[in-house]
Design an enzyme around this catalytic site. Sequence first.
Site, PDB file in Angstrom:
ATOM      1  N   HIS A 369      13.232  70.343  75.321  1.00 56.68           N
ATOM      2  CA  HIS A 369      12.242  70.886  76.407  1.00 56.68           C
ATOM      3  C   HIS A 369      13.008  72.221  76.999  1.00 56.68           C
ATOM      4  O   HIS A 369      12.428  72.563  78.068  1.00 56.68           O
ATOM      5  CB  HIS A 369      12.570  69.962  77.642  1.00 56.68           C
ATOM      6  N   LYS A 560       7.818  75.243  92.299  1.00 57.71           N
ATOM      7  CA  LYS A 560       8.590  74.622  90.987  1.00 57.71           C
ATOM      8  C   LYS A 560       9.996  74.928  91.400  1.00 57.71           C
ATOM      9  O   LYS A 560      10.265  75.396  92.341  1.00 57.71           O
ATOM     10  CB  LYS A 560       8.298  75.607  89.878  1.00 57.71           C
ATOM     11  N   ARG A 561      11.077  74.223  90.467  1.00 58.67           N
ATOM     12  CA  ARG A 561      12.275  74.368  90.845  1.00 58.67           C
ATOM     13  C   ARG A 561      12.706  75.850  91.022  1.00 58.67           C
ATOM     14  O   ARG A 561      12.095  76.750  90.350  1.00 58.67           O
ATOM     15  CB  ARG A 561      13.199  73.723  89.771  1.00 58.67           C
ATOM     16  N   LYS A 566      12.754  81.643  86.507  1.00 60.80           N
ATOM     17  CA  LYS A 566      11.421  81.338  87.046  1.00 60.80           C
ATOM     18  C   LYS A 566      10.846  82.500  87.995  1.00 60.80           C
ATOM     19  O   LYS A 566       9.784  82.668  88.288  1.00 60.80           O
ATOM     20  CB  LYS A 566      11.362  80.126  87.767  1.00 60.80           C
ATOM     21  N   THR A 668       4.221  73.082  83.406  1.00 61.68           N
ATOM     22  CA  THR A 668       3.124  72.029  83.696  1.00 61.68           C
ATOM     23  C   THR A 668       2.558  72.242  85.116  1.00 61.68           C
ATOM     24  O   THR A 668       1.107  71.817  85.188  1.00 61.68           O
ATOM     25  CB  THR A 668       3.715  70.532  83.720  1.00 61.68           C
ATOM     26  N   LYS A 672      -1.611  72.092  86.555  1.00 58.22           N
ATOM     27  CA  LYS A 672      -1.868  71.341  87.781  1.00 58.22           C
ATOM     28  C   LYS A 672      -2.840  72.448  88.459  1.00 58.22           C
ATOM     29  O   LYS A 672      -3.721  72.081  88.953  1.00 58.22           O
ATOM     30  CB  LYS A 672      -0.851  70.736  88.507  1.00 58.22           C
TER      31      LYS A 672
HETATM   32  N1  CJB Z   1      12.606  70.883  81.733  1.00 53.72           N
HETATM   33  O1  CJB Z   1      12.326  70.057  83.782  1.00 53.72           O
HETATM   34  C1  CJB Z   1      13.303  70.339  82.771  1.00 53.72           C
HETATM   35  N2  CJB Z   1      14.659  69.866  82.753  1.00 53.72           N
HETATM   36  C2  CJB Z   1      15.347  70.364  81.793  1.00 53.72           C
HETATM   37  O2  CJB Z   1      16.428  69.818  81.591  1.00 53.72           O
HETATM   38  C3  CJB Z   1      14.674  70.771  80.544  1.00 53.72           C
HETATM   39  C4  CJB Z   1      13.435  71.561  80.429  1.00 53.72           C
HETATM   40  C5  CJB Z   1      11.131  71.385  81.782  1.00 53.72           C
HETATM   41  O3  CJB Z   1      10.426  70.489  80.989  1.00 53.72           O
HETATM   42  C6  CJB Z   1       8.976  70.590  81.158  1.00 53.72           C
HETATM   43  C7  CJB Z   1       8.337  69.597  80.455  1.00 53.72           C
HETATM   44  O4  CJB Z   1       8.413  69.750  79.106  1.00 53.72           O
HETATM   45  C8  CJB Z   1       8.594  72.118  80.660  1.00 53.72           C
HETATM   46  O5  CJB Z   1       7.140  72.033  81.081  1.00 53.72           O
HETATM   47  C9  CJB Z   1       9.361  73.224  81.426  1.00 53.72           C
HETATM   48  O6  CJB Z   1       9.120  74.419  80.957  1.00 53.72           O
HETATM   49  C10 CJB Z   1      10.781  72.931  81.312  1.00 53.72           C
HETATM   50  O7  CJB Z   1      11.713  73.832  81.884  1.00 53.72           O
END
Ligand code: CJB
Length: 834
Positions: A369, A560-561, A566, A668, A672
């Site tokens: 991810h 978002k976080r 970001k 994501t 949304k």
């Molecule tokens: N992502 O939320 C997290 N935590 C992590 O430790 C690594 C990645 C996010 O995952 C989402 C689902 O795949 C992605 O859409 C996003 O870009 C990514 O930062």
Amino acid sequence: MQTQDTHKQPENDLNGSSVADLKRDFLNKLFYVQGKFPALASLNDYYMALSYTVRDRLLERWINTAAIYTDSGARTICYLSAEFLMGPQLGNNLINLGIYDQAQQAVEELGLDLDALLEQEEEPGLGNGGLGRLAACYLDSMATLEIPSIGYGIRYEFGIFEQDIRDGWQVERTDKWLRFGNPWEISRPEWAVEVKLGGHVDHYTDEQGRYRVRWIPYEVVKGVPYDNPILGYKTNTANTLRLWTAEAPESFDFAAFNSGNYAGAVHKKMVSENVSKVLYPNDDSDRGKRLRLTQQIFFVSCSLQDTIRIMQVQDLPLAKFHEKFVIQLNDTHPAISIAELMRLLVDEHYMKWDQAWAITQRTFAYTNHTILPEALERWPIALFSSLLPRHMEIIYEINHHFIDDVRMKFPDDPDRIARMSLIDESGEKYVRMAHLACVGSHAINGVAALHTELLQQDVLSDFYALYPHKFSNKTNGVTPRRFVVLSNPRLTDLISSKIGNGWIKHLDELKKLEAYVDDIEFQQEWQDIKYNLKRDLANQIVKDYGINVDPHSLFDIQAKRIHEYKRQHLNVLHIITLYNRIKANPDIDITPQTFLFGGKAAPGYFMAKLIIKLINSVADVVNRDPDVRDRIKVVFLKDYSVKFAQHVYPAADLSEQISTAGKEASGTGNMKFAMNGALTIGTLDGANIEIREEVGAENFFLFGLTEQEVQKMSADGYSPIDYYHTNLELKLAIDRIASGFFSHGDPELFKPLLHTLFDRDPYFLFADYQAYIDCQHQASLVYRDLERWTRMSILNVARMGKFSSDRSIREYCEDIWHIKPVKVELNTSMPDNL
Ligand code: CJB
């Protein structure tokens, strides 16, 4: 009101779904489960009574599903994830059961308001952000597509912290989501298992002369499963999310108790319970924390032991483990499973190494991810071996075989071996979890096309060279049930009134909306809905913050976080630029714009917290300055959660997706927002690229460097200071911050942030600044032409079909899991005999 058509009443229902049935059961639950009569009942009692009423209808489906899966021995996908960010359950279950309208009417007839009951639910915040929410969307889609699946994770007692804002700073409070009970779970203490930790390993020969391994642990923790039903949309399939709670195997250490050491006896219990106490609140790095590794082995070992129990119940031999189960690893957090399954098969079930390894590789699949280096998990060898001495041995053994394979394919390439080894030996030694995941899995995927490409070319390029067949892309998706039908009933009804409701299960059908894009009446209804949603959010904002925002203004939202990559601070630079323009020319004609931010910062991430402070500081000045005359407003929406997000996405005009190209794996939230008719201002990053391809370049506000340009600039030597000196508006914006203008005259406050920008600007804010300002300007001009904006908004929604999580899950099923749907009929009713 939802239309009847959208949420058709289910058939074959044991409990009945008429308004009268629901009223009867509601009162019954209030009396017999909550033990209250109406005069004493609180809103929470009413929420619980309704939830139990709904749960009965879920259980019926759940039991039938379990019966059919057990009888058929169905192949099952286990989704292993340290996070499941489920969001509130009641509303979603009403939608998926198809009884939303009936429930609304039932509670209304009892003098209650369904919205108030829905608000009452404490959401299980068992995740940080994208990764955890993705897992939740995938559970929804797997159930909707009738795919046999189990989600396995941790039942954290405290989920993601609650965020308060004091004096502009983030303050964390513990999230006590379980304090009033959780009607959606059922504990299954009879399926508890034990997990070993620490100690040492004995290698010995048994009485029959066979070589054996025995792990003598320092301590043992008990895992108790709590099951949550996951109902599909308009199906009878109710799958299981099984979350593990840690307990001490015995409540008391009797030896200590008998010797009079009562406190010592209870201490052990406390230590064990700590394992599932709290979610680590970082969304991308928790390196080196012993408790975090303990959590990982805890839920992984519980889950794998559970799968073996299921095989035994179904009389299946372990040699067929990979035929019965496929296990998807949601990032590397559960990657220790690979060593744990080997241990269970070899040490506890006496399987030969080679057979166990073949089964293991065929069982696991790994989703990456992130390519952010700080998020790639590695554990110091010393920590790892002291907690998991047997797993350490197994990993050395896997590595030994693996390195032989690499050597065979790439002879005389010691650098490659050092790069690929499961053990990083370049300095202090580490176990590399992503490498373990790649070696032990048959499939590896990224979460958007660009992300997968970068994995192949860069982060995992050596693995791609060795195992090209293992790699594929699976672009993320989100569930339209929660993020459109539940969050935005008004838009749902409008869409369904034109194209029917098939789109809820087959999101591609939204395409049919294109036929209405020029229909003036339809455009008007579309605008009215958006306006009303913005007005609702504006009312909430004035209530919560005392800030008036104009629902006619352009609602520009970044939710978002909070993370430097970001680039919430790039957004702030634009706001300051607009402010500077107004100050220089108070009569300037600008499009009124409301800037909303939401998101949590990891408690230990200083720079992210400083960005929150900056947003609030700028908001304080801008919102109060009479020169601004309400043309721009800035609000930081505290404690962003799934529940709150459901009010935010529908009210957005412009969705901020402005990460530095190459850094956001997918995103994501971008999906949304767009599904709710927001237009995107974004970079060519993550899934933005694919969203733009789908909706059309003319319906997307694109700006900024490409990933390749970022790479090149980095390689050629990027000098942010040059931009500062040559771009007057950028300089003015930065100087405003530096002068202490937003910090009551304190020039020190934001120095760390500014220093990073001047010095390295690792996320290329300065380089992208002008393009962003121009693009924002462009968007604000288009917004003045409401008809054009509305057409773009309609086309965005019409073309979002690809981004349903149903599409993602279908791809996983076809390419990786090889699982087919299993139809569930409601045959098993309540037995009248045993
Ligand atoms: N992502 O939320 C997290 N935590 C992590 O430790 C690594 C990645 C996010 O995952 C989402 C689902 O795949 C992605 O859409 C996003 O870009 C990514 O930062």
